[in-house]
Design an enzyme around this catalytic site. Sequence first.
Site, mmCIF file in Angstrom:
data_model
loop_
_atom_site.group_PDB
_atom_site.id
_atom_site.type_symbol
_atom_site.label_atom_id
_atom_site.label_comp_id
_atom_site.label_asym_id
_atom_site.label_seq_id
_atom_site.Cartn_x
_atom_site.Cartn_y
_atom_site.Cartn_z
ATOM 1 N N GLY A 180 71.270 20.967 -16.998
ATOM 2 C CA GLY A 180 71.366 20.984 -18.478
ATOM 3 C C GLY A 180 71.025 19.865 -19.148
ATOM 4 C CB VAL B 283 62.974 5.105 -17.093
ATOM 5 C CG1 VAL B 283 62.120 4.969 -15.838
ATOM 6 C CG2 VAL B 283 64.530 5.289 -16.986
ATOM 7 C CB VAL B 284 58.570 4.763 -19.743
ATOM 8 C CG1 VAL B 284 57.129 4.480 -20.267
ATOM 9 C CG2 VAL B 284 58.750 6.187 -19.231
ATOM 10 N NE ARG C 194 71.545 25.057 -15.103
ATOM 11 C CZ ARG C 194 72.297 24.111 -15.297
ATOM 12 N NH1 ARG C 194 72.315 23.126 -14.373
ATOM 13 N NH2 ARG C 194 73.083 23.797 -16.414
ATOM 14 C CB SER C 195 64.823 24.044 -8.650
ATOM 15 O OG SER C 195 64.166 24.508 -7.674
ATOM 16 C CG ASP D 209 78.265 18.074 -10.377
ATOM 17 O OD1 ASP D 209 77.515 18.793 -11.169
ATOM 18 O OD2 ASP D 209 79.258 18.414 -9.802
ATOM 19 C CB THR E 227 76.083 15.943 -17.774
ATOM 20 O OG1 THR E 227 77.050 16.944 -18.021
ATOM 21 C CG2 THR E 227 77.089 14.779 -17.440
ATOM 22 C CG ASP F 291 79.745 19.364 -18.586
ATOM 23 O OD1 ASP F 291 79.911 19.786 -20.039
ATOM 24 O OD2 ASP F 291 79.032 19.633 -17.702
ATOM 25 C CG ASP G 7 81.259 16.449 -15.252
ATOM 26 O OD1 ASP G 7 80.256 15.998 -15.576
ATOM 27 O OD2 ASP G 7 81.244 17.756 -14.869
ATOM 28 N NE ARG H 194 91.835 21.152 -39.418
ATOM 29 C CZ ARG H 194 93.061 21.587 -38.762
ATOM 30 N NH1 ARG H 194 93.953 22.408 -39.367
ATOM 31 N NH2 ARG H 194 93.338 21.304 -37.515
ATOM 32 C CG MET I 176 79.670 24.338 -24.204
ATOM 33 S SD MET I 176 77.959 24.026 -24.140
ATOM 34 C CE MET I 176 77.306 24.543 -22.604
ATOM 35 N NE ARG J 238 79.936 21.249 -14.396
ATOM 36 C CZ ARG J 238 79.486 21.146 -13.149
ATOM 37 N NH1 ARG J 238 78.896 21.859 -12.396
ATOM 38 N NH2 ARG J 238 79.847 19.565 -12.654
ATOM 39 N NE ARG K 162 88.407 37.654 -37.740
ATOM 40 C CZ ARG K 162 89.402 38.488 -37.704
ATOM 41 N NH1 ARG K 162 90.368 38.501 -37.048
ATOM 42 N NH2 ARG K 162 89.646 39.459 -38.906
ATOM 43 C CG HIS L 116 74.156 26.846 -24.414
ATOM 44 N ND1 HIS L 116 74.763 27.955 -24.220
ATOM 45 C CD2 HIS L 116 73.586 26.027 -23.172
ATOM 46 C CE1 HIS L 116 74.821 27.963 -22.764
ATOM 47 N NE2 HIS L 116 74.042 27.086 -22.266
ATOM 48 N NE ARG M 49 73.784 22.362 -21.567
ATOM 49 C CZ ARG M 49 73.713 23.296 -20.756
ATOM 50 N NH1 ARG M 49 72.400 23.875 -20.749
ATOM 51 N NH2 ARG M 49 74.621 23.432 -19.671
#
Length: 337
Positions: free
Chosen positions: A27, A39-40, A88-89, A119, A142, A144, A146, A171, A186, A188, A261, A267, A270
């Site tokens: 994700g 990094v680059v 995702r593979s 993870d 991520t 999350d 987590d 609200r 979200m 997870r 409600r 998403h 994200r």
Amino acid sequence: MTELHEIPTNHPNPAGVRRLAVLTSGGDAPGMNAAIRAVVRTATHHGIEVVGVRRGFSGLHRGELRLIGPRDVANTIQRGGTILLTARSRTWRSPEGRAAGAKHLRDWNVDGLIVIGGDGSFHGAYYLQEEHGVPVIGIPGTIDNDLYGTDHTIGYFTAVETALDAVDKLRDTGASHERIFVIEVMGRHAGHIALEVAVAGGAEEVFIPEDEKPVDGVVEIVKGSVAKGKASSIIIVAEGYPGGAQGVADAIQAGTGLETRVSILGHIQRGGTPVSSDRVLASRLGEAAVHALMDGKKGVMVGRHGGGVSHTPLHETWEKRKDVNRDLYRCAKTLSI
């Protein structure tokens, strides 16, 4: 175990890294582009070439690689998503898929791979290293939050702000219509986003996977709120809580008869421009990941712990549990009266 260390200003390269690869997987999370940029530019500063892998491990086993430099990451630090794309593979879960990816890295003379993700991505990186000897470094990307071994993950701060903005708006309408809103965020299997949003948003109750308390208790909480003169209530539910927001809302409706409600934020959490905390975190960890490869480290995640850089074995990031902040959980209860 997590290892802390100081990073020298003029970093040596005892591992002799001349070319590294970087990919984003799983994700997307706001701040991933800031990590790629770091990094680059860190690698370039040390005379190391960078190969960008498109579409994560899915692109790696298909050979979607190209050289990227400082100008390719210009004007990206403020952008959400990931310029390298992600996927995702299923193929990567097979030894054959990982073998194909390893071959592409060897063909490109890559000395190490930096993986930005959660993870699931770290599992893929771990097995690539175990099976084919490719040195890998993980950067926690991520929303999350987590992953064990880092105080925060890239994207978490922005996701909280996005969710909080939605809660504030809900609200307003809840108060206008004297309704109860049950809002699912979200995360997870983790309640970090839910807990922080609940405290910052002044929620009357929060439900997280780390504390699977009976949903029936919320009925008494809502009744108590009504008795105190509250015309509306905000209930925050983490997506990993059994039954989710709909289960909590059904219990409230059945137990009180009050109009309730459900809003599932989904998403949108994200996406969007990363907040400054995510940009800074991603920049520091992107730099630290390159330095880790130069030091000859492998199979670790770089993280932030107590203001310093930490190195945690990849397998510990998912094998060890990262709990929510229990003091914050207590605070949420105290302030919800």
